[in-house]
Scaffold this motif. Structure first.
Motif, short mmCIF file in Angstrom:
data_model
loop_
_atom_site.label_atom_id
_atom_site.label_comp_id
_atom_site.label_asym_id
_atom_site.label_seq_id
_atom_site.Cartn_x
_atom_site.Cartn_y
_atom_site.Cartn_z
N CYS A 73 34.47 106.04 13.80
CA CYS A 73 32.52 105.70 13.58
C CYS A 73 32.27 104.41 12.59
O CYS A 73 32.40 105.28 11.54
CB CYS A 73 31.59 106.79 14.01
SG CYS A 73 30.17 106.38 14.23
N VAL A 74 31.99 103.64 13.36
CA VAL A 74 31.57 102.53 11.69
C VAL A 74 30.26 103.22 11.04
O VAL A 74 29.51 102.81 12.38
CB VAL A 74 32.27 100.92 11.78
CG1 VAL A 74 31.42 100.68 10.65
CG2 VAL A 74 33.52 100.94 12.80
N VAL A 75 29.88 103.33 10.43
CA VAL A 75 28.69 103.40 9.87
C VAL A 75 28.70 102.90 8.69
O VAL A 75 29.07 102.15 8.33
CB VAL A 75 28.18 104.73 8.88
CG1 VAL A 75 28.05 105.89 10.90
CG2 VAL A 75 29.17 105.04 8.62
N LEU B 41 36.92 102.42 18.98
CA LEU B 41 35.88 102.18 17.23
C LEU B 41 34.64 102.18 18.25
O LEU B 41 33.54 101.27 18.98
CB LEU B 41 36.33 100.94 17.18
CG LEU B 41 35.63 100.62 15.39
CD1 LEU B 41 36.76 101.05 14.94
CD2 LEU B 41 35.98 99.07 15.21
N ILE B 42 33.56 103.03 17.54
CA ILE B 42 32.05 103.23 17.86
C ILE B 42 31.33 102.47 16.95
O ILE B 42 31.92 103.34 15.35
CB ILE B 42 31.97 104.65 18.16
CG1 ILE B 42 32.62 105.56 18.94
CG2 ILE B 42 30.49 105.11 18.12
CD1 ILE B 42 32.29 107.02 19.05
N LEU B 43 30.77 101.74 16.82
CA LEU B 43 30.14 101.07 16.25
C LEU B 43 28.09 101.32 16.28
O LEU B 43 27.93 101.46 17.19
CB LEU B 43 29.73 99.39 16.49
CG LEU B 43 30.95 98.32 16.48
CD1 LEU B 43 31.25 97.30 17.23
CD2 LEU B 43 31.81 98.56 15.38
N ALA B 44 28.13 102.15 15.18
CA ALA B 44 26.94 102.88 14.80
C ALA B 44 26.29 102.14 13.70
O ALA B 44 25.55 102.85 12.90
CB ALA B 44 27.55 104.41 14.58
N THR B 45 26.04 100.99 13.67
CA THR B 45 25.05 100.11 12.70
C THR B 45 23.68 100.92 13.26
O THR B 45 23.68 100.66 13.67
CB THR B 45 25.98 98.81 12.60
OG1 THR B 45 25.59 98.06 13.64
CG2 THR B 45 27.06 98.30 11.77
N ASN B 46 22.58 100.09 12.09
CA ASN B 46 20.95 100.19 12.58
C ASN B 46 21.27 99.42 13.55
O ASN B 46 21.75 98.06 13.80
CB ASN B 46 20.63 100.57 10.92
CG ASN B 46 20.99 101.46 10.03
OD1 ASN B 46 21.03 102.03 10.58
ND2 ASN B 46 21.55 101.35 8.88
N PRO B 47 20.23 99.41 14.69
CA PRO B 47 19.33 98.69 15.65
C PRO B 47 18.47 98.13 14.84
O PRO B 47 17.33 97.98 15.24
CB PRO B 47 18.86 99.88 16.20
CG PRO B 47 18.58 100.77 15.21
CD PRO B 47 19.29 101.21 14.44
N ASN B 48 19.04 97.13 13.95
CA ASN B 48 17.89 95.90 13.48
C ASN B 48 18.63 94.62 13.07
O ASN B 48 20.35 94.75 13.86
CB ASN B 48 17.52 96.83 12.08
CG ASN B 48 18.47 96.76 10.75
OD1 ASN B 48 19.78 96.54 11.40
ND2 ASN B 48 18.36 97.61 9.73
N MET C 224 35.56 99.34 22.52
CA MET C 224 35.13 99.55 21.68
C MET C 224 33.68 99.12 21.49
O MET C 224 33.15 99.18 23.60
CB MET C 224 34.69 97.97 20.57
CG MET C 224 35.17 97.99 19.55
SD MET C 224 34.84 96.09 18.93
CE MET C 224 35.73 95.22 19.75
N THR C 225 32.70 100.78 21.71
CA THR C 225 31.86 101.08 22.23
C THR C 225 30.48 101.00 20.47
O THR C 225 30.85 100.98 20.06
CB THR C 225 31.00 102.39 22.82
OG1 THR C 225 32.28 103.58 21.23
CG2 THR C 225 32.23 102.62 23.64
N ARG C 226 29.47 101.25 21.29
CA ARG C 226 28.55 100.78 20.78
C ARG C 226 27.13 101.31 20.92
O ARG C 226 26.95 102.28 22.24
CB ARG C 226 27.13 99.31 20.78
CG ARG C 226 26.52 99.12 19.76
CD ARG C 226 26.70 98.55 18.98
NE ARG C 226 25.15 98.09 18.14
CZ ARG C 226 24.78 98.63 16.72
NH1 ARG C 226 25.51 99.49 16.26
NH2 ARG C 226 23.94 98.26 16.15
#
Length: 198
Positions: free
Chosen positions: A83-85, A139-146, A167-169
Motif C-alpha cells: 500500500c503506497v501512502v 500495488l494499492i495507491l492510497a495517496t490523498n484525494p487531492n 494496481m488499485t486505487r
C-alpha cells in the motif's frame, strides 16, 4: 509586545509548529511556564529523544526506532501486497483500522509542480526497486484525494503498468454518515465513479 528573551524564544519555537498561530504560541508558552519543572524536562527530553532515536525504515520509508521497521520484519503480513501512502501518519491511520495485512511504502510527499516537488523529490525510486525484487502482485495507491495525490498516483501508475503488477486505487467519495447536500462536486463525482453492485 515585549517579552523577556527566554519566553520570546519559546513563543517563536511554538510558532514554527504547523497550525500554531501567534496567540496560541503565547498561550502554550505561558502554559509551559506554569508546568512543574520535572514535567517540562520530561517534555523536552521526549522532543529530543523522538528526533534522535527515530529514523526511516530503509525498506518502506516509515518512521521507526529499528531498521527495518516492525511491519517490514513481520513475516505474517502479505508479502505480495504493498500500500503506497504519502506520509508516515497515513501508515498509522491504516494500522489503526486493523484491516490491511500487507506492507507499506511511504513516499514522504506528493508530486506538486507548483511547490517545485517532482518525482525525484519523493520516495518513488526505491518503490520501483522493491517491485523488481520482492515478488509484489498488487500495488494499492492510497495517496490523498487531492490534485497532488492524484498526480502522484497517475505518475506511479504509468511507471508500474508495463510490469504487469495489478494496481488499485483506494475509493473516494462520501464519508459514512455524510449528507449529499453538503458534498462538493468533486466528492460526488468520485462517489459516483466508485459505485459498486449491491
Amino acid at each position: 509586545m515585549y517579552y523577556p528573551e527566554p519566553i520570546s524564544k519559546l513563543i517563536d519555537s511554538f510558532t514554527k509548529l504547523p497550525g500554531i498561530g501567534p496567540k496560541t504560541a503565547v498561550r502554550l508558552a505561558f502554559f509551559v511556564l506554569e508546568m512543574e519543572e520535572d514535567d517540562v524536562l520530561d517534555f523536552a527530553k521526549s522532543l529530543v529523544n523522538a528526533k534522535r532515536e527515530l529514523t526511516h525504515c530503509s525498506t518502506c520509508g516509515h518512521i521507526t526506532d529499528q531498521d527495518p521497521c516492525s511491519i517490514c520484519q513481520d513475516e505474517s503480513r502479505d508479502q505480495t501486497l504493498i500500500c503506497v501512502v504519502q506520509d508516515p501518519k497515513d501508515v498509522i491511520a491504516m494500522e489503526k483500522m486493523r484491516e490491511f495485512g500487507g506492507k507499506y511504502h511511504v513516499l514522504h510527499g506528493a508530486i506538486s509542480p507548483m511547490d517545485g516537488i517532482g518525482p525525484e523529490d519523493i520516495n518513488v525510486e526505491s518503490l520501483i526497486n522493491r517491485l523488481k525484487d520482492e515478488g509484489i502482485e498488487e500495488l494499492i495507491l492510497a495517496t490523498n484525494p487531492n490534485i497532488e495525490g492524484e498526480a502522484t498516483a497517475m505518475y506511479i501508475s504509468r511507471l508500474v503498468k508495463p510490469s504487469g503488477i495489478r494496481m488499485t486505487r483506494i475509493a473516494h467519495g462520501l464519508p459514512v454518515g455524510g449528507d449529499l447536500e453538503y458534498a462538493d462536486e468533486v466528492t460526488l463525482s468520485k462517489a459516483l465513479e466508485g459505485r459498486r453492485e449491491l
